[in-house]
Design an enzyme around this catalytic site. Structure first.
Site, PDB file in Angstrom:
ATOM      1  N   LYS A   1       0.862  -1.189   0.000  1.00  0.00           N
ATOM      2  CA  LYS A   1       0.000   0.000   0.000  1.00  0.00           C
ATOM      3  C   LYS A   1       0.891   1.229   0.000  1.00  0.00           C
ATOM      4  O   LYS A   1       2.041   1.148   0.430  1.00  0.00           O
ATOM      5  CB  LYS A   1      -0.861   0.019   1.268  1.00  0.00           C
ATOM      6  CG  LYS A   1      -2.087   0.876   1.156  1.00  0.00           C
ATOM      7  CD  LYS A   1      -3.220   0.123   0.492  1.00  0.00           C
ATOM      8  CE  LYS A   1      -4.415   0.985   0.201  1.00  0.00           C
ATOM      9  NZ  LYS A   1      -5.554   0.178  -0.266  1.00  0.00           N
TER      10      LYS A   1
ATOM     11  N   ASP B   1      -7.035   4.255  -4.442  1.00  0.00           N
ATOM     12  CA  ASP B   1      -7.708   4.098  -3.153  1.00  0.00           C
ATOM     13  C   ASP B   1      -8.323   5.477  -2.885  1.00  0.00           C
ATOM     14  O   ASP B   1      -8.544   6.245  -3.847  1.00  0.00           O
ATOM     15  CB  ASP B   1      -6.711   3.683  -2.052  1.00  0.00           C
ATOM     16  CG  ASP B   1      -7.404   3.206  -0.767  1.00  0.00           C
ATOM     17  OD1 ASP B   1      -7.851   2.050  -0.728  1.00  0.00           O
ATOM     18  OD2 ASP B   1      -7.521   3.987   0.191  1.00  0.00           O
TER      19      ASP B   1
HETATM   20  P1  NDP Z   1     -12.971   7.717  -2.762  1.00  0.00           P
HETATM   21  O1  NDP Z   1     -11.900   8.719  -2.613  1.00  0.00           O
HETATM   22  O2  NDP Z   1     -13.570   7.489  -4.106  1.00  0.00           O
HETATM   23  O3  NDP Z   1     -14.152   8.020  -1.745  1.00  0.00           O
HETATM   24  C1  NDP Z   1     -13.925   8.095  -0.366  1.00  0.00           C
HETATM   25  C2  NDP Z   1     -15.231   8.450   0.307  1.00  0.00           C
HETATM   26  O4  NDP Z   1     -15.069   8.379   1.712  1.00  0.00           O
HETATM   27  C3  NDP Z   1     -15.666   9.849   0.012  1.00  0.00           C
HETATM   28  O5  NDP Z   1     -17.074   9.905   0.026  1.00  0.00           O
HETATM   29  C4  NDP Z   1     -15.061  10.652   1.150  1.00  0.00           C
HETATM   30  O6  NDP Z   1     -15.775  11.827   1.389  1.00  0.00           O
HETATM   31  C5  NDP Z   1     -15.207   9.675   2.297  1.00  0.00           C
HETATM   32  N1  NDP Z   1     -14.120   9.829   3.274  1.00  0.00           N
HETATM   33  C6  NDP Z   1     -12.796   9.663   3.069  1.00  0.00           C
HETATM   34  N2  NDP Z   1     -12.105   9.893   4.194  1.00  0.00           N
HETATM   35  C7  NDP Z   1     -13.024  10.201   5.116  1.00  0.00           C
HETATM   36  C8  NDP Z   1     -12.942  10.530   6.486  1.00  0.00           C
HETATM   37  N3  NDP Z   1     -11.764  10.586   7.127  1.00  0.00           N
HETATM   38  N4  NDP Z   1     -14.096  10.771   7.143  1.00  0.00           N
HETATM   39  C9  NDP Z   1     -15.292  10.698   6.504  1.00  0.00           C
HETATM   40  N5  NDP Z   1     -15.430  10.392   5.204  1.00  0.00           N
HETATM   41  C10 NDP Z   1     -14.316  10.144   4.535  1.00  0.00           C
HETATM   42  O7  NDP Z   1     -12.365   6.362  -2.184  1.00  0.00           O
HETATM   43  P2  NDP Z   1     -12.834   4.859  -2.452  1.00  0.00           P
HETATM   44  O8  NDP Z   1     -14.291   4.788  -2.675  1.00  0.00           O
HETATM   45  O9  NDP Z   1     -11.914   4.289  -3.442  1.00  0.00           O
HETATM   46  O10 NDP Z   1     -12.461   4.190  -1.044  1.00  0.00           O
HETATM   47  C11 NDP Z   1     -13.409   4.086   0.030  1.00  0.00           C
HETATM   48  C12 NDP Z   1     -12.992   2.953   0.942  1.00  0.00           C
HETATM   49  O11 NDP Z   1     -12.963   1.725   0.199  1.00  0.00           O
HETATM   50  C13 NDP Z   1     -11.611   3.076   1.578  1.00  0.00           C
HETATM   51  O12 NDP Z   1     -11.636   2.477   2.856  1.00  0.00           O
HETATM   52  C14 NDP Z   1     -10.737   2.247   0.655  1.00  0.00           C
HETATM   53  O13 NDP Z   1      -9.570   1.799   1.285  1.00  0.00           O
HETATM   54  C15 NDP Z   1     -11.689   1.105   0.343  1.00  0.00           C
HETATM   55  N6  NDP Z   1     -11.405   0.320  -0.848  1.00  0.00           N
HETATM   56  C16 NDP Z   1     -11.241   0.906  -2.068  1.00  0.00           C
HETATM   57  C17 NDP Z   1     -10.999   0.136  -3.174  1.00  0.00           C
HETATM   58  C18 NDP Z   1     -10.881   0.713  -4.538  1.00  0.00           C
HETATM   59  O14 NDP Z   1     -10.723  -0.054  -5.482  1.00  0.00           O
HETATM   60  N7  NDP Z   1     -10.955   2.023  -4.726  1.00  0.00           N
HETATM   61  C19 NDP Z   1     -10.874  -1.315  -3.080  1.00  0.00           C
HETATM   62  C20 NDP Z   1     -11.138  -1.837  -1.766  1.00  0.00           C
HETATM   63  C21 NDP Z   1     -11.374  -1.030  -0.711  1.00  0.00           C
HETATM   64  P3  NDP Z   1     -15.307  13.197   0.717  1.00  0.00           P
HETATM   65  O15 NDP Z   1     -14.877  12.911  -0.686  1.00  0.00           O
HETATM   66  O16 NDP Z   1     -16.495  14.073   0.808  1.00  0.00           O
HETATM   67  O17 NDP Z   1     -14.161  13.625   1.567  1.00  0.00           O
HETATM   68  O1  2IT Z   2      -7.929  -1.641  -0.801  1.00  0.00           O
HETATM   69  C1  2IT Z   2      -7.857  -2.105  -1.956  1.00  0.00           C
HETATM   70  O2  2IT Z   2      -7.988  -3.320  -2.168  1.00  0.00           O
HETATM   71  C2  2IT Z   2      -7.640  -1.182  -3.059  1.00  0.00           C
HETATM   72  N1  2IT Z   2      -7.582   0.022  -2.839  1.00  0.00           N
HETATM   73  C3  2IT Z   2      -7.458  -1.711  -4.450  1.00  0.00           C
HETATM   74  C4  2IT Z   2      -6.053  -2.174  -4.672  1.00  0.00           C
HETATM   75  C5  2IT Z   2      -5.712  -2.573  -6.079  1.00  0.00           C
HETATM   76  O3  2IT Z   2      -4.520  -2.898  -6.277  1.00  0.00           O
HETATM   77  O4  2IT Z   2      -6.562  -2.577  -6.969  1.00  0.00           O
END
Ligand code: NDP
Ligand code: 2IT
Length: 445
Positions: free
Chosen positions: A124, A164
């Site tokens: 990561k 992420d």
């Molecule tokens: P994005 O940046 O697309 O969205 C993040 C969302 O979470 C936004 O709505 C943001 O709000 C909110 N957010 C972020 N930090 C905070 C905080 N400290 N407090 C409150 N709200 C918060 O990220 P993703 O959708 O990609 O990721 C969301 C989660 O999913 C994370 O935990 C990530 O690790 C996990 N994840 C992501 C993957 C991926 O492929 N992208 C894969 C697997 C897991 P705002 O924008 O308004 O700040």
């Molecule tokens: O938390 C996760 O699994 C991710 N943000 C996606 C990682 C990836 O390599 O696609």
């Protein structure tokens, strides 16, 4: 395994790394029994070798904003474990990013990637850079400056970063452009690329789709489905958006989304044109809740609150770590929640998890439920290696199969004598066994 001694030693070595210690404790607690039944693990001292990352690269990222002012952020890449394949995992850009958060995410990624059955190790990275309010040119300059350091340690057989929080298609484009220029190679090293230059179809939706597919499998074990269910979710990023689309397709009504300022309750359901509207707001870097409540007057904005107080059948936390605590879990249980499936990484605190398990809620931990994102990244790597591009239907079919298989592995290792499936134990043990076996095969390195 002397769990308390291991955790105490880690606390001394890494004081204040709360999220990392939380993630390690959760995994060790649930694999302890199986670990102790396999003395060869202890002889090889697998735990001590597994809980420390192979290496951490930390660097400064100087960049210039549009007014000509110079800023310095911190950049990191945590290469945690490559026993089953090259390091693989996302990059997070968010002001809260620190070593503890990236170590927790890298550690979780080892077991998540193992569960996908694809050959990917765990890693990561990211930065405390805050993309909010930055212009596209500032984002580009930051990504380029970040890659000036990162490119030295990544490669398609070495370490493959992805997105992420705060890193989506636009950022991957800028990062990849700079990597290509520095290395002189167009080798697909990042995943989440644009579809015209090696990206896989449905990668943006994959984490959310996978989360709903995993939850669907959990529901099936109780003869239930998404049809007619009320769903509460959090955030409105990549993962939330994908989860809402798939849950709605399967007949559910999603009634909440949230931002750092509070949550929206929309009793009419959030789907269709409302999603398009939200995506437009996000693309222009705006907060989502207030404008949504003005645009759709039936919706209520609950400032400073979390969505878990709403009555729902299914909860899909999709924003960030520790966003659902014991109090929230208590309210969900009291309101009759059947299933909680984690799109985010470690969104539930240890107290919340305990409450879900005590109350026999179908609880899908992030490392299983959100593995569809990295799995589809793995499928993107396969397509790049074969110089082929699969259709959206083909990728989604494979994603669905992977999520069903992950669920089966969790049931295999998590089923209890009374028939209740402890998915935390199931996911951790299933993920660990493959990594442990690979480490034993490869000797002490
Ligand atoms: P994005 O940046 O697309 O969205 C993040 C969302 O979470 C936004 O709505 C943001 O709000 C909110 N957010 C972020 N930090 C905070 C905080 N400290 N407090 C409150 N709200 C918060 O990220 P993703 O959708 O990609 O990721 C969301 C989660 O999913 C994370 O935990 C990530 O690790 C996990 N994840 C992501 C993957 C991926 O492929 N992208 C894969 C697997 C897991 P705002 O924008 O308004 O700040
Ligand atoms: O938390 C996760 O699994 C991710 N943000 C996606 C990682 C990836 O390599 O696609």
């Amino acid at each position: 395994m002397d769990l308390e001694k291991i955790i105490n030693n880690l606390e001394k070595k890494h004081p204040g790394e709360i999220e990392y210690l939380q993630a390690v404790r959760e995994v060790l607690e649930s694999i302890e029994e199986m670990y102790n039944q396999n003395p060869q693990f202890e002889t090889a001292n697998l735990i001590e070798r597994l809980v420390e990352p192979d290496r951490v690269l930390m660097f400064k990222v100087p960049w210039v904003d549009d007014s000509g002012k110079t800023h310095v952020n911190l950049g990191y890449r945590v290469q945690f474990n490559n026993a089953i394949g090259p390091y693989k995992g996302g990059l997070r850009f968010h002001p809260s990013v620190n070593l503890s958060i990236l170590k927790f995410l890298g550690f979780e990624q080892i077991f998540k990637n193992s569960l996908t059955s694809l050959p990917m190790g765990g890693g990561k990275g990211g930065s405390d850079f805050d993309p909010k309010g930055k212009s596209t040119n500032e984002i580009m300059r930051f990504c380029q400056a970040f890659m000036l350091e990162l490119w030295k340690i990544i490669g398609p057989d070495q370490d493959i970063p992805a997105g992420d929080i705060g890193v989506g298609g636009r950022e991957i484009g800028f990062l990849y452009g700079m990597f290509k220029k520095l290395s002189g190679e167009h080798n697909g090293v990042l995943t989440g690329k644009g579809r015209n230059w090696g990206g896989s179809l449905i990668r943006p939706e994959a984490t959310g789709f996978g989360n709903v597919y995993f939850c669907q499998e959990m529901l099936k074990t109780r003869g239930q489905s998404f049809e007619g269910k009320i769903v509460a979710t959090s955030g409105f990023g990549n993962v939330t958006w994908g989860s809402i689309i798939k849950a709605t397709q399967l007949g559910a009504k999603v009634v909440t989304i949230s931002g750092p300022d509070g949550y929206i309750y929309d009793p009419d359901g959030i789907s269709g044109e409302k999603i398009d509207y939200l995506l437009e707001l996000r693309a222009s870097n705006q907060d989502i809740c207030k404008p949504y409540s003005y645009e759709f007057p039936n919706a209520q904005f609950h400032q400073g609150k979390r969505p878990w107080e709403v009555k729902c059948d299914i909860a899909l936390p999709c924003a960030t770590q520790n966003e659902l605590d014991g109090n929230d879990a208590g309210m969900l249980v009291e309101n009759g929640v059947i299933a909680v499936s984690e799109g985010a990484n470690m969104p539930s605190t240890p107290e919340a998890i305990e409450i879900f398990l005590e109350n026999k809620v179908l609880y899908g931990p992030g490392k299983a439920a959100n593995a569809g994102g990295v799995a589809t990244s793995g499928l993107e790597q396969s397509q790049n290696a074969m110089k082929l591009s699969w259709t959206a239907e083909e990728v989604e079919k494979r994603l669905h199969e992977i999520m069903v298989n992950i669920h089966t592995s969790c049931v295999k290792y998590g089923i209890q004598p009374d028939g209740f499936v402890n998915y935390v134990r199931g996911a951790n043990v299933a993920g660990f066994m493959k990594v442990a076996g690979s480490m034993l095969d490869q000797g002490v390195i």
